[in-house]
Design a protein around this motif. Sequence first.
Motif, PDB file in Angstrom:
ATOM      1  N   ASP A 153       7.600   0.929  -3.379  1.00  0.00           N
ATOM      2  CA  ASP A 153       6.829  -0.408  -2.705  1.00  0.00           C
ATOM      3  C   ASP A 153       4.840   0.165  -2.323  1.00  0.00           C
ATOM      4  O   ASP A 153       5.069   0.411  -1.513  1.00  0.00           O
ATOM      5  CB  ASP A 153       7.383  -1.676  -1.984  1.00  0.00           C
ATOM      6  N   LYS A 155       2.585  -1.775  -2.276  1.00  0.00           N
ATOM      7  CA  LYS A 155       1.520  -2.909  -1.820  1.00  0.00           C
ATOM      8  C   LYS A 155       0.668  -3.139  -0.955  1.00  0.00           C
ATOM      9  O   LYS A 155      -0.188  -3.214  -0.061  1.00  0.00           O
ATOM     10  CB  LYS A 155       2.536  -4.143  -1.477  1.00  0.00           C
ATOM     11  N   SER A 158      -2.604  -0.326  -1.382  1.00  0.00           N
ATOM     12  CA  SER A 158      -3.301  -1.166  -2.582  1.00  0.00           C
ATOM     13  C   SER A 158      -4.893  -1.972  -2.524  1.00  0.00           C
ATOM     14  O   SER A 158      -4.217  -2.716  -1.452  1.00  0.00           O
ATOM     15  CB  SER A 158      -2.560  -2.452  -3.497  1.00  0.00           C
ATOM     16  N   SER A 162      -3.166 -10.602   0.275  1.00  0.00           N
ATOM     17  CA  SER A 162      -1.512 -11.006   0.129  1.00  0.00           C
ATOM     18  C   SER A 162      -0.755 -12.147  -0.509  1.00  0.00           C
ATOM     19  O   SER A 162       0.020 -12.245  -1.475  1.00  0.00           O
ATOM     20  CB  SER A 162      -1.318 -11.571   1.550  1.00  0.00           C
ATOM     21  N   ALA A 165      -0.262  -9.583  -4.114  1.00  0.00           N
ATOM     22  CA  ALA A 165       0.892  -9.336  -3.931  1.00  0.00           C
ATOM     23  C   ALA A 165       2.497  -9.944  -4.275  1.00  0.00           C
ATOM     24  O   ALA A 165       3.203  -9.522  -4.387  1.00  0.00           O
ATOM     25  CB  ALA A 165       0.776  -8.669  -3.211  1.00  0.00           C
ATOM     26  N   THR A 170       4.007  -4.884  -7.254  1.00  0.00           N
ATOM     27  CA  THR A 170       3.858  -3.828  -6.047  1.00  0.00           C
ATOM     28  C   THR A 170       4.431  -2.514  -6.439  1.00  0.00           C
ATOM     29  O   THR A 170       4.286  -1.646  -5.023  1.00  0.00           O
ATOM     30  CB  THR A 170       3.609  -4.123  -4.730  1.00  0.00           C
ATOM     31  N   GLY A 228       7.141  -1.059   2.381  1.00  0.00           N
ATOM     32  CA  GLY A 228       6.463  -2.000   3.057  1.00  0.00           C
ATOM     33  C   GLY A 228       6.543  -2.192   4.531  1.00  0.00           C
ATOM     34  O   GLY A 228       6.046  -3.909   4.445  1.00  0.00           O
ATOM     35  N   LYS A 232      -1.368  -2.329   6.158  1.00  0.00           N
ATOM     36  CA  LYS A 232      -2.029  -1.866   5.038  1.00  0.00           C
ATOM     37  C   LYS A 232      -2.743  -0.529   5.585  1.00  0.00           C
ATOM     38  O   LYS A 232      -3.549  -0.857   6.908  1.00  0.00           O
ATOM     39  CB  LYS A 232      -2.874  -2.605   4.253  1.00  0.00           C
TER      40      LYS A 232
END
Length: 250
Positions: A153, A155, A158, A162, A165, A170, A228, A232
């Motif tokens: 994943d 996400k 990237s 939100s 996503a 993702t 995940g 981030k």
Amino acid sequence: MKMKCLLSLSYDGTDYSGWIIQPNQRTIQGELEKALKAITKTTNFKVLGASKTDAGVHALDQKVLVTLEFAPNLDQFKGALNKALPKAIRITNITKPEAEFDIRYPIQKTYHYIINDQDDDIFSQRFELRWSKGLIDIKALQEIMNLFVGTHDFKLFSGLTSQEAQIIKTVRQIDEITVFRNSNNRVVIEFQAKGFIRYQIRMIVGAALAVYQNKHFSKVDLREKLQGIGEKSPIVAPACGLCLQKIKYS
């Protein structure tokens, strides 16, 4: 009579806001459509790119499907377009695709991220990340990059919001990441997959180089983020080092 043309484009993306056309921005698609309009004297055409390269990212083999209202001589059409395009954008090939060809579904995309850990070559700095922290250990960087290979994943690696996503998938698969030195002794990180999310490669490179320097986070943190879990990744490698090398359809 409508006709479809498959273009192969090379471009220096430094001075452009990416591939996709945007209001009040210079983009690769925008320049191509401007050239098409100048040559055909019409806006009755459709342009569809295979990869939405980001601002500052380059390409050696971007694929573009152009649908026209007439059937041009392909060699003459290519020459006319190249005359009308800026010098930083070039059509390297033009063909008539098979009727069933769908530009949206390549088998594989290959990107290179290039790092110069050797010298201060001013003539190549538009196309590589300048690394002044000593020679990179290829084997050590490869071990870090191996963590990103496979299905994860992405996400947290990237540029998606939100909200995006929740809509855009993702969980993606990276087929292969290979770290090597090219003939100019630059470090090349080669990524191969069916597709990539916005900023994904640059965020992977940024995170991997941070782990390589023992800064910000560790391999354990990377493994958690690839599930995940956590925040981030905050590091996005500069766009200058990234180049779309090839798009494969068969």
